[in-house]
Design a protein around this motif. Structure first.
Motif, PDB file in Angstrom:
ATOM      1  N   HIS A   1       0.813  -1.085  -0.121  1.00 57.39           N
ATOM      2  CA  HIS A   1       0.160   0.037  -0.063  1.00 57.39           C
ATOM      3  C   HIS A   1       0.764   1.441   0.048  1.00 57.39           C
ATOM      4  CE1 HIS A   1      -2.865  -3.005   2.146  1.00 57.39           C
ATOM      5  NE2 HIS A   1      -3.312  -2.529   0.886  1.00 57.39           N
ATOM      6  N   PHE A   2       0.400   2.185  -0.662  1.00 62.70           N
ATOM      7  CA  PHE A   2       0.849   3.657  -0.379  1.00 62.70           C
ATOM      8  C   PHE A   2       1.342   4.062   0.718  1.00 62.70           C
ATOM      9  CE2 PHE A   2      -0.621   4.195  -5.185  1.00 62.70           C
ATOM     10  CZ  PHE A   2       0.934   4.111  -5.485  1.00 62.70           C
ATOM     11  N   ASN A   3       2.340   4.751   0.976  1.00 59.46           N
ATOM     12  CA  ASN A   3       2.503   5.530   2.441  1.00 59.46           C
ATOM     13  C   ASN A   3       2.435   7.028   2.073  1.00 59.46           C
ATOM     14  OD1 ASN A   3       5.359   6.178   1.798  1.00 59.46           O
ATOM     15  ND2 ASN A   3       5.744   4.058   2.491  1.00 59.46           N
ATOM     16  N   ASP A   4       2.581   7.676   3.275  1.00 59.88           N
ATOM     17  CA  ASP A   4       2.464   9.197   3.059  1.00 59.88           C
ATOM     18  C   ASP A   4       3.647   9.838   2.308  1.00 59.88           C
ATOM     19  OD1 ASP A   4      -0.031   9.111   4.061  1.00 59.88           O
ATOM     20  OD2 ASP A   4       0.669   9.799   6.249  1.00 59.88           O
ATOM     21  N   GLY A   5       4.897   9.056   2.183  1.00 59.26           N
ATOM     22  CA  GLY A   5       5.901   9.470   1.578  1.00 59.26           C
ATOM     23  C   GLY A   5       5.592   9.912  -0.009  1.00 59.26           C
ATOM     24  N   LEU A   6       4.846   9.143  -0.470  1.00 51.29           N
ATOM     25  CA  LEU A   6       4.400   9.379  -1.965  1.00 51.29           C
ATOM     26  C   LEU A   6       3.754  10.776  -1.883  1.00 51.29           C
ATOM     27  CD1 LEU A   6       4.256   8.332  -4.845  1.00 51.29           C
ATOM     28  CD2 LEU A   6       2.086   7.763  -4.289  1.00 51.29           C
ATOM     29  N   ILE A   7       2.972  11.226  -1.060  1.00 48.23           N
ATOM     30  CA  ILE A   7       2.390  12.694  -1.238  1.00 48.23           C
ATOM     31  C   ILE A   7       3.472  13.779  -1.258  1.00 48.23           C
ATOM     32  CG2 ILE A   7       0.642  14.295   0.215  1.00 48.23           C
ATOM     33  CD1 ILE A   7      -0.260  11.752  -1.151  1.00 48.23           C
ATOM     34  N   THR A   8       4.458  13.518  -0.613  1.00 43.42           N
ATOM     35  CA  THR A   8       5.656  14.752  -0.627  1.00 43.42           C
ATOM     36  C   THR A   8       6.136  15.046  -2.005  1.00 43.42           C
ATOM     37  OG1 THR A   8       7.500  13.171  -0.562  1.00 43.42           O
ATOM     38  CG2 THR A   8       6.305  13.940   1.655  1.00 43.42           C
ATOM     39  N   LEU A   9       5.828  14.231  -2.830  1.00 49.65           N
ATOM     40  CA  LEU A   9       6.233  14.258  -4.409  1.00 49.65           C
ATOM     41  C   LEU A   9       5.273  15.503  -5.056  1.00 49.65           C
ATOM     42  CD1 LEU A   9       6.823  10.705  -5.863  1.00 49.65           C
ATOM     43  CD2 LEU A   9       8.481  12.621  -4.770  1.00 49.65           C
ATOM     44  N   PHE A  10       4.107  15.742  -4.229  1.00 47.06           N
ATOM     45  CA  PHE A  10       3.112  16.671  -4.898  1.00 47.06           C
ATOM     46  C   PHE A  10       2.921  17.933  -3.989  1.00 47.06           C
ATOM     47  CE2 PHE A  10       1.922  12.526  -6.032  1.00 47.06           C
ATOM     48  CZ  PHE A  10       1.146  12.603  -7.349  1.00 47.06           C
TER      49      PHE A  10
ATOM     50  N   ASP B   1      -6.294  16.958  -2.943  1.00 49.92           N
ATOM     51  CA  ASP B   1      -7.276  16.254  -3.794  1.00 49.92           C
ATOM     52  C   ASP B   1      -6.454  14.790  -4.093  1.00 49.92           C
ATOM     53  OD1 ASP B   1      -9.125  17.887  -4.248  1.00 49.92           O
ATOM     54  OD2 ASP B   1      -8.124  18.800  -6.032  1.00 49.92           O
ATOM     55  N   VAL B   2      -5.323  14.946  -4.150  1.00 48.04           N
ATOM     56  CA  VAL B   2      -4.433  13.441  -4.457  1.00 48.04           C
ATOM     57  C   VAL B   2      -4.528  12.601  -3.241  1.00 48.04           C
ATOM     58  CG1 VAL B   2      -2.014  12.427  -4.757  1.00 48.04           C
ATOM     59  CG2 VAL B   2      -2.948  14.648  -6.281  1.00 48.04           C
ATOM     60  N   GLN B   3      -4.433  13.268  -2.094  1.00 47.87           N
ATOM     61  CA  GLN B   3      -4.154  12.699  -0.584  1.00 47.87           C
ATOM     62  C   GLN B   3      -5.843  11.981  -0.196  1.00 47.87           C
ATOM     63  OE1 GLN B   3      -2.683  15.012   2.153  1.00 47.87           O
ATOM     64  NE2 GLN B   3      -1.908  13.421   3.395  1.00 47.87           N
ATOM     65  N   LYS B   4      -6.732  12.945  -0.745  1.00 44.91           N
ATOM     66  CA  LYS B   4      -8.002  12.392  -0.259  1.00 44.91           C
ATOM     67  C   LYS B   4      -8.678  11.319  -1.008  1.00 44.91           C
ATOM     68  CE  LYS B   4      -9.228  16.928   1.894  1.00 44.91           C
ATOM     69  NZ  LYS B   4     -10.202  18.269   1.495  1.00 44.91           N
ATOM     70  N   ARG B   5      -8.326  11.007  -1.980  1.00 44.47           N
ATOM     71  CA  ARG B   5      -9.020   9.938  -3.026  1.00 44.47           C
ATOM     72  C   ARG B   5      -8.757   8.606  -2.430  1.00 44.47           C
ATOM     73  NH1 ARG B   5      -9.543  10.776  -9.201  1.00 44.47           N
ATOM     74  NH2 ARG B   5     -10.554   8.837  -9.714  1.00 44.47           N
ATOM     75  N   PRO B   6      -9.770   7.981  -1.765  1.00 36.59           N
ATOM     76  CA  PRO B   6      -9.610   6.947  -1.139  1.00 36.59           C
ATOM     77  C   PRO B   6      -9.858   5.466  -2.251  1.00 36.59           C
ATOM     78  CG  PRO B   6     -11.691   7.657  -0.357  1.00 36.59           C
ATOM     79  CD  PRO B   6     -11.106   8.799  -1.193  1.00 36.59           C
ATOM     80  N   VAL B   7      -9.815   4.511  -1.656  1.00 39.58           N
ATOM     81  CA  VAL B   7     -10.020   3.229  -2.523  1.00 39.58           C
ATOM     82  C   VAL B   7     -10.982   2.390  -1.951  1.00 39.58           C
ATOM     83  CG1 VAL B   7      -8.727   1.196  -3.675  1.00 39.58           C
ATOM     84  CG2 VAL B   7      -7.514   3.341  -3.794  1.00 39.58           C
ATOM     85  N   VAL B   8     -11.657   1.796  -2.729  1.00 43.02           N
ATOM     86  CA  VAL B   8     -12.572   0.865  -2.398  1.00 43.02           C
ATOM     87  C   VAL B   8     -12.477  -0.642  -3.086  1.00 43.02           C
ATOM     88  CG1 VAL B   8     -15.177   0.146  -2.274  1.00 43.02           C
ATOM     89  CG2 VAL B   8     -14.404   2.146  -1.500  1.00 43.02           C
TER      90      VAL B   8
END
Length: 224
Positions: free
Chosen positions: A85-94, A102-109
């Motif tokens: 699973h992705f972790n919050d480290g990926l968000i730092t690229l944005f 928007d990138v951070q809030k988009r959950p997965v079902v």
């Protein structure tokens, strides 16, 4: 390991395709690290250079070697956890983007297993009925909705057989049941209603445009 393939496919189909959405380039320092890790993972997984090439083209193949390479790469770059699973480290690229939230809030079902099995069965039937090849089905499961006629016919057939699409080429409310546990189900419904206003030249065109619209704009990603 399969899950990381699906998550990556969803994430990049939603955020990294070249269209009206903004593009963020990897910082040079990060790009160099990724290049080095790519070489390491090619050696460790015994993958061919073509596997890495397809990854950088955002083509996430489901063969075992490609999955192992992707898992190796994302683990070594510390952008995913051991479970894939992705972790919050990926968000730092944005960080430089005004759409970071928007990138951070988009959950997965995730698609329930019983439903996934039904989709796979329908896919096999639609390959036979439409004359589409296996690559068309693979593209669908990678959420790559190609615009060639065989792919459109396959998509229309699949949506009809699973009862998530109507005869006119629009998605029906049955799709919303797959988001039952999401607290953003109402937002998903608004996107569904908006995308269902799409009208193509034929019913086959309509379902293609509607599905692409839905996956581009839904606030909750459905993992196939």
């Amino acid at each position: 390991m399969f899950y990381i393939i699906v998550i990556f496919s969803l994430f990049f189909s939603a955020y990294a395709q070249i269209d009206s959405r903004p593009v963020i380039h990897l910082p040079p320092a990060v790009a160099e690290v990724v290049k080095q890790i790519t070489a390491d993972c090619l050696a460790e997984t015994k993958a061919e250079p073509e596997v890495a090439k397809r990854f950088f083209e955002l083509k996430f193949d489901k063969d075992e070697i490609s999955k192992k390479f992707l898992y190796c790469l994302t683990r070594k770059t510390n952008y995913v956890d051991e479970d894939g699973h992705f972790n919050d480290g990926l968000i730092t690229l944005f960080d430089s983007s005004d759409r970071k939230e928007d990138v951070q809030k988009r959950p997965v079902v995730p698609l329930p297993t019983i439903v996934l099995n039904e989709v796979k069965k329908a896919a096999s039937e639609c390959i036979k009925e439409t004359g589409a090849n296996k690559e068309v089905a693979d593209n669908f499961f990678n959420l790559n909705f190609s615009s060639d006629l065989p792919s459109k016919k396959f998509l229309y057939c699949l949506c009809r057989k699973t009862n998530y699409g109507d005869e006119d080429g629009h998605l029906n409310d049955g799709l919303l049941t797959l988001f039952g546990e999401s607290d953003r189900k109402d937002d998903v419904q608004k996107v569904l209603e908006s995308c269902n206003k799409t009208k193509g030249k034929t019913n086959v065109d309509t379902i293609h445009q509607t599905v692409k619209c839905f996956y581009k704009n839904t606030p909750v990603l459905l993992v196939i």
